[in-house]
Design a protein around this motif. Structure first.
Motif, mmCIF file in Angstrom:
data_model
loop_
_atom_site.group_PDB
_atom_site.id
_atom_site.type_symbol
_atom_site.label_atom_id
_atom_site.label_comp_id
_atom_site.label_asym_id
_atom_site.label_seq_id
_atom_site.Cartn_x
_atom_site.Cartn_y
_atom_site.Cartn_z
ATOM 1 N N GLN A 12 0.816 -1.210 0.000
ATOM 2 C CA GLN A 12 0.000 0.000 0.000
ATOM 3 C C GLN A 12 0.854 1.267 0.000
ATOM 4 O O GLN A 12 1.949 1.299 0.550
ATOM 5 C CB GLN A 12 -0.902 -0.028 1.235
ATOM 6 C CG GLN A 12 -2.013 0.977 1.270
ATOM 7 C CD GLN A 12 -2.838 0.856 2.537
ATOM 8 O OE1 GLN A 12 -2.336 1.069 3.636
ATOM 9 N NE2 GLN A 12 -4.102 0.478 2.394
ATOM 10 N N ASN A 13 0.343 2.318 -0.619
ATOM 11 C CA ASN A 13 0.937 3.642 -0.538
ATOM 12 C C ASN A 13 -0.173 4.681 -0.672
ATOM 13 O O ASN A 13 -1.300 4.359 -1.055
ATOM 14 C CB ASN A 13 2.024 3.841 -1.611
ATOM 15 C CG ASN A 13 1.494 3.672 -3.016
ATOM 16 O OD1 ASN A 13 0.801 4.532 -3.547
ATOM 17 N ND2 ASN A 13 1.800 2.517 -3.637
ATOM 18 N N SER A 14 0.151 5.919 -0.345
ATOM 19 C CA SER A 14 -0.877 6.966 -0.280
ATOM 20 C C SER A 14 -1.531 7.232 -1.626
ATOM 21 O O SER A 14 -2.666 7.705 -1.685
ATOM 22 C CB SER A 14 -0.260 8.250 0.266
ATOM 23 O OG SER A 14 0.830 8.677 -0.548
ATOM 24 N N PHE A 24 -4.686 4.735 -2.021
ATOM 25 C CA PHE A 24 -5.594 4.510 -0.904
ATOM 26 C C PHE A 24 -7.035 4.336 -1.378
ATOM 27 O O PHE A 24 -7.840 3.680 -0.725
ATOM 28 C CB PHE A 24 -5.529 5.677 0.089
ATOM 29 C CG PHE A 24 -4.451 5.519 1.120
ATOM 30 C CD1 PHE A 24 -3.985 4.265 1.481
ATOM 31 C CD2 PHE A 24 -3.906 6.625 1.743
ATOM 32 C CE1 PHE A 24 -2.991 4.110 2.428
ATOM 33 C CE2 PHE A 24 -2.908 6.489 2.702
ATOM 34 C CZ PHE A 24 -2.453 5.226 3.037
ATOM 35 N N GLU A 43 -7.369 0.653 0.542
ATOM 36 C CA GLU A 43 -7.799 0.700 1.946
ATOM 37 C C GLU A 43 -8.941 -0.285 2.139
ATOM 38 O O GLU A 43 -10.041 -0.109 1.603
ATOM 39 C CB GLU A 43 -8.244 2.105 2.317
ATOM 40 C CG GLU A 43 -8.496 2.314 3.796
ATOM 41 C CD GLU A 43 -7.223 2.308 4.633
ATOM 42 O OE1 GLU A 43 -7.323 2.420 5.857
ATOM 43 O OE2 GLU A 43 -6.116 2.179 4.059
#
Length: 315
Positions: A257-259, A262, A266
């Motif tokens: 995961q990375n921003s 999301f 998520e």
């Protein structure tokens, strides 16, 4: 009349004696099975009592039983948050895509390995495809990131050979989703093929010999003998997989995961970790976990009902 009663009584006692004899013969197996029963009781069933905090405003001072009861208040808070529906959607999308795309690969791999004639080659391939299962997701995700990052192996090859600008594989939702599903297949297909190889070993070899004599080629043998022979196993595994359709693995998602992604990455497991453990909102995440389990139960019941109509149900 007395003789008939005696004969009838003897007929009743015979099955009872056989059952007692069978029970005594199986006592060693029950003893061996005892640790497994204890494990499930302690680590699977006993923790279910903790789900009561989903209906409470849990705090450490009052404990599980002393915390104030709020009824469905946690569920109202949970589903009044617009982020919740997005998290449930992401979990469902990732799980369904991973199931539909990844489920056939262990079957295909098992069928291909079953057709291999050379034992040394078959064992070598089995070892290679089983190996990723024993690697943690930290290692697997590290390999994926090393290969597909902006400064990774793939982008370096594109830049050196073709002069292309770097491709953001890990920062685009579409390519991230493809890497998520692909890494899951690479890690789990070999291990998942074991159960199908075991099912294939139970098929009578004379069926293949008869089909070969009748002129059936390999494809027809696979279609009319191999796949029908392992169909019950496929259905059972599929039903169990559908039960976990709302349980996306935390390790895989969190390490990849990375921003930038999301919006798709998520899921319930990462939400539970961030809200439950980092923000200490245990009741809220317990409500989410209970909802997730209920959805899984409903999906298993529906899938099993459909499978039973075709004579292949789990129960």
């Amino acid at each position: 009349m007395a003789e008939r009663q005696a004969v009838g009584g003897g007929a009743v006692r015979m099955p009872q004696r056989r059952n007692r004899r069978r029970l005594r013969q199986n006592i060693p197996y029950f003893i061996l099975f005892t640790p497994i029963i204890v494990y499930f009781l302690l680590f699977k069933y006993a923790p279910m009592g903790g789900l009561v905090i989903a209906f409470k405003d849990y705090n450490f001072a009052d404990g599980v039983f002393g915390s104030p009861w709020v009824g469905l208040g946690q569920f109202e808070t949970l589903f009044s948050n617009p982020q919740t529906l997005r998290i449930i959607r992401n979990t469902f999308v990732l799980s369904v895509l991973a199931l539909l795309i990844g489920f056939p690969f262990p079957i295909l791999l098992a069928v291909l390995l079953n057709e291999v004639g050379r034992v040394w080659f078959k064992r070598g391939v089995q070892t290679l495809v089983y190996l990723p299962h024993f690697l943690s997701w930290v290692i697997v995700s590290g390999i994926v990131i090393t290969i597909f990052s902006i400064e990774g192996v793939i982008n370096n090859l594109f830049a050196d050979w073709l002069g292309w600008s770097p491709i953001q594989f890990l920062y685009s939702e579409g390519s991230w989703l493809a890497l998520f599903i692909g890494s899951g297949i690479w890690k789990g297909a070999g291990w998942g093929a074991i159960i199908y190889l075991a099912a294939l070993s139970s098929i009578d070899p004379s069926l293949y010999e008869s089909a070969s004599i009748d002129g059936a080629n390999k494809w027809k043998q696979i279609r009319h003998i191999t796949l029908p022979g392992i169909a019950p196993t496929i259905v059972i595994v599929f039903i169990l997989s559908v039960g976990n359709v709302m349980e996306v693995g935390f390790d895989q998602v969190y390490t990849l995961q990375n921003s930038a992604v999301f919006g798709i990455s998520e899921v319930i497991s990462t939400y539970t970790y961030k809200i439950g453990l980092q923000s200490l909102q245990f009741s809220l995440t317990s409500a989410m976990g209970l909802f997730e389990s209920l959805i899984g139960l409903v999906l298993v019941l529906i899938t099993n009902t459909i499978a039973r109509r075709y004579g292949q149900g789990l129960w």
